[in-house]
Design a protein around this motif. Structure first.
Motif, short mmCIF file in Angstrom:
data_model
loop_
_atom_site.label_atom_id
_atom_site.label_comp_id
_atom_site.label_asym_id
_atom_site.label_seq_id
_atom_site.Cartn_x
_atom_site.Cartn_y
_atom_site.Cartn_z
N ARG A 108 -31.05 -34.77 -12.11
CA ARG A 108 -30.35 -33.60 -11.59
C ARG A 108 -31.29 -32.57 -10.98
N ASP A 152 -22.37 -26.92 -9.39
CA ASP A 152 -23.03 -26.33 -8.23
C ASP A 152 -24.51 -26.71 -8.19
N SER A 153 -25.14 -26.36 -7.07
CA SER A 153 -26.57 -26.56 -6.89
C SER A 153 -27.25 -25.22 -6.67
N LYS A 155 -29.22 -29.57 -9.19
CA LYS A 155 -27.88 -29.96 -8.78
C LYS A 155 -27.05 -30.35 -9.99
N ASN A 156 -25.74 -30.41 -9.79
CA ASN A 156 -24.83 -30.76 -10.86
C ASN A 156 -25.12 -29.91 -12.11
N ARG A 186 -31.50 -23.56 -5.84
CA ARG A 186 -32.92 -23.81 -5.69
C ARG A 186 -33.71 -22.59 -6.13
N HIS A 196 -35.31 -27.72 -7.42
CA HIS A 196 -34.00 -27.98 -6.87
C HIS A 196 -33.11 -28.46 -8.00
#
Length: 125
Positions: free
Chosen positions: A66, A15-16, A83-84, A18, A81
């Protein structure tokens, strides 16, 4: 400067997310900023750093490609941010600030003298 981190939560692998760090006070753009994290039983470690203008960044090897650090000097906000996400990213994430006169990016936590309260990121595998 006072810092307030937010955006953490429970997510799944891949998932990501922030994270945000809102800064109060004046002259946010005079501070070099950084993100650090501390997993249970481990020391606080560097994640990412950014210089005053946002033009220079630095990342820990474990998050390169990432995570992306950015800042909005008009909104006095720092972002991370992610991600992964992986299970090993699980930690309390802290934002930090240090007054700077140049263009430096700092990875040493001892350089920073302003810290937010932390926001917990839990990545479930």
């Amino acid at each position: 400067v006072q810092l307030q981190a937010s955006g953490g939560g429970l997510v799944q692998t891949g998932d990501s997310l922030r994270l945000s760090c809102a800064a109060s006070g004046r002259a946010f753009d005079n501070y070099a900023m950084g993100w650090f994290r501390q997993a249970p039983g481990k020391e606080r470690g560097f994640v990412a750093g950014i210089n005053r203008s946002g033009g220079n960044t630095k990342y820990a090897d474990s998050v390169k490609g990432r995570f992306t650090i950015s800042r909005d000097n008009h909104e006095n906000t720092l972002y991370l941010h992610m991600k992964n996400l992986k299970a090993e990213d699980t930690a309390v994430y802290y934002c930090a600030a240090t007054w700077d006169h140049g263009r430096s990016v700092y990875s040493d936590p001892n350089v920073y003298n302003n810290w937010g309260q932390g926001t917990l990121v839990t990545v479930s595998s």
